[in-house]
Design a protein around this motif. Structure first.
Motif, PDB file in Angstrom:
ATOM      1  N   GLY A 199       0.797  -1.218   0.000  1.00 36.20           N
ATOM      2  CA  GLY A 199       0.000   0.000   0.000  1.00 36.20           C
ATOM      3  C   GLY A 199       0.829   1.267   0.000  1.00 36.20           C
ATOM      4  N   VAL A 200       1.952   1.269   0.721  1.00 34.01           N
ATOM      5  CA  VAL A 200       2.782   2.476   0.780  1.00 34.01           C
ATOM      6  C   VAL A 200       3.313   2.840  -0.608  1.00 34.01           C
ATOM      7  N   LEU A 201       3.663   1.842  -1.406  1.00 34.02           N
ATOM      8  CA  LEU A 201       4.146   2.102  -2.759  1.00 34.02           C
ATOM      9  C   LEU A 201       3.003   2.540  -3.663  1.00 34.02           C
ATOM     10  N   LYS A 202       1.873   1.863  -3.577  1.00 26.66           N
ATOM     11  CA  LYS A 202       0.708   2.240  -4.398  1.00 26.66           C
ATOM     12  C   LYS A 202       0.268   3.655  -4.067  1.00 26.66           C
ATOM     13  N   ASN A 203       0.305   4.014  -2.804  1.00 30.95           N
ATOM     14  CA  ASN A 203      -0.053   5.363  -2.382  1.00 30.95           C
ATOM     15  C   ASN A 203       0.873   6.394  -3.025  1.00 30.95           C
ATOM     16  N   ALA A 204       2.177   6.129  -3.014  1.00 30.57           N
ATOM     17  CA  ALA A 204       3.140   7.049  -3.640  1.00 30.57           C
ATOM     18  C   ALA A 204       2.872   7.166  -5.137  1.00 30.57           C
ATOM     19  N   LEU A 205       2.606   6.048  -5.783  1.00 31.69           N
ATOM     20  CA  LEU A 205       2.328   6.079  -7.223  1.00 31.69           C
ATOM     21  C   LEU A 205       1.028   6.819  -7.515  1.00 31.69           C
ATOM     22  N   ASP A 206       0.037   6.686  -6.641  1.00 31.56           N
ATOM     23  CA  ASP A 206      -1.208   7.430  -6.819  1.00 31.56           C
ATOM     24  C   ASP A 206      -0.947   8.929  -6.755  1.00 31.56           C
ATOM     25  N   TRP A 207      -0.163   9.383  -5.769  1.00 27.58           N
ATOM     26  CA  TRP A 207       0.175  10.805  -5.690  1.00 27.58           C
ATOM     27  C   TRP A 207       0.928  11.252  -6.938  1.00 27.58           C
ATOM     28  N   LEU A 208       1.894  10.444  -7.389  1.00 28.08           N
ATOM     29  CA  LEU A 208       2.732  10.819  -8.536  1.00 28.08           C
ATOM     30  C   LEU A 208       1.974  10.794  -9.858  1.00 28.08           C
ATOM     31  N   SER A 209       0.833  10.113  -9.874  1.00 30.96           N
ATOM     32  CA  SER A 209       0.051  10.014 -11.111  1.00 30.96           C
ATOM     33  C   SER A 209      -0.908  11.192 -11.287  1.00 30.96           C
ATOM     34  N   ARG A 210      -0.928  12.076 -10.335  1.00 30.28           N
ATOM     35  CA  ARG A 210      -1.841  13.219 -10.365  1.00 30.28           C
ATOM     36  C   ARG A 210      -1.027  14.510 -10.454  1.00 30.28           C
ATOM     37  N   GLY A 211      -1.676  15.607 -10.597  1.00 31.38           N
ATOM     38  CA  GLY A 211      -0.973  16.891 -10.656  1.00 31.38           C
ATOM     39  C   GLY A 211      -0.055  16.960 -11.865  1.00 31.38           C
ATOM     40  N   ASP A 212       1.235  17.110 -11.614  1.00 31.37           N
ATOM     41  CA  ASP A 212       2.219  17.236 -12.695  1.00 31.37           C
ATOM     42  C   ASP A 212       2.499  15.921 -13.422  1.00 31.37           C
ATOM     43  N   LYS A 213       2.055  14.813 -12.879  1.00 32.79           N
ATOM     44  CA  LYS A 213       2.229  13.486 -13.509  1.00 32.79           C
ATOM     45  C   LYS A 213       3.682  13.276 -13.929  1.00 32.79           C
ATOM     46  N   VAL A 214       4.574  13.354 -12.960  1.00 34.44           N
ATOM     47  CA  VAL A 214       6.011  13.358 -13.215  1.00 34.44           C
ATOM     48  C   VAL A 214       6.573  12.025 -13.708  1.00 34.44           C
ATOM     49  N   LEU A 215       5.786  10.964 -13.676  1.00 33.14           N
ATOM     50  CA  LEU A 215       6.282   9.671 -14.147  1.00 33.14           C
ATOM     51  C   LEU A 215       6.028   9.442 -15.643  1.00 33.14           C
ATOM     52  N   ILE A 216       5.217  10.276 -16.272  1.00 31.02           N
ATOM     53  CA  ILE A 216       4.924  10.068 -17.693  1.00 31.02           C
ATOM     54  C   ILE A 216       6.214  10.180 -18.498  1.00 31.02           C
ATOM     55  N   GLY A 217       6.533   9.097 -19.206  1.00 26.70           N
ATOM     56  CA  GLY A 217       7.731   9.042 -20.028  1.00 26.70           C
ATOM     57  C   GLY A 217       9.016   8.834 -19.258  1.00 26.70           C
ATOM     58  N   LYS A 218       8.940   8.676 -17.951  1.00 28.32           N
ATOM     59  CA  LYS A 218      10.130   8.513 -17.107  1.00 28.32           C
ATOM     60  C   LYS A 218      10.578   7.054 -17.149  1.00 28.32           C
TER      61      LYS A 218
END
Length: 182
Positions: free
Chosen positions: A82-101
């Motif tokens: 859950g701790v990892l999924k939670n971090a990925l959920d935050w990172l998938s919103r707003g600036d979406k910094v993981l797109i293309g990373k």
């Protein structure tokens, strides 16, 4: 080159944290590896998405500033913690910094399968619309350290199993090539 590690276990003696520390030390001549603290993140809350807490902003900035991301995950109930999924959920919103990373998944486990099912689920998550990370193809690029406690040296602080380290060396080199060619 700068990479950031997201470790899906908060436990002080986590073999996944030890794997991250091993990689940080082993590849320091190839890249700088910063290990993020996922334990400071609050639960994802869409009401706070447009003005996230400082810990979320910091993680987002760390990921945005990195050339690539290592995700080291245990396997909980055939999935990611859950701790990892939670971090990925935050990172998938707003600036979406993981797109293309570029992202490299890895994991260590005391069991026989070394987080393979959790990493398979992680690949699905990383391909979602808000993330769209770039990964190496799975065949031959898995870092799944099975029976991990036996593969860490005296005191268990760092991975010492040479066969496993040789495989990780090959996969890490492929990942660094992926980053260079982006």
């Amino acid at each position: 080159m700068k990479l950031i590690a997201l470790v899906g276990s908060l436990r002080r003696e986590s073999v996944n944290l030890k794997l991250a520390l091993t990689m940080q030390e082993r590849y320091r001549g190839k890249f700088e590896l910063e290990i993020a603290n996922l334990g400071t993140l609050p639960f994802y809350d869409q009401d706070e998405e447009d003005n996230p807490p400082e810990s979320v902003r910091k993680l987002s900035e760390q990921v945005a500033g990195a050339d690539g991301v290592l995700i080291l995950t245990p396997e909980y109930n055939w999935s990611v913690p859950g701790v990892l999924k939670n971090a990925l959920d935050w990172l998938s919103r707003g600036d979406k910094v993981l797109i293309g990373k570029p992202v490299l998944a890895a994991g260590a486990s005391p069991g026989m399968y070394g987080t393979l099912r959790g990493q398979l689920h992680l690949r699905e998550i990383l391909s979602s619309p808000g993330i769209q990370a770039v990964m190496l193809p799975p065949a031959g690029n898995e870092i799944a350290v099975a029976q991990a406690p036996q593969k860490f040296g005296e005191g268990g602080a760092r991975l010492t199993d040479e066969r496993t380290l040789t495989h990780i060396d090959v996969v890490v080199d492929r990942f660094l090539e992926l980053i260079r060619h982006r």
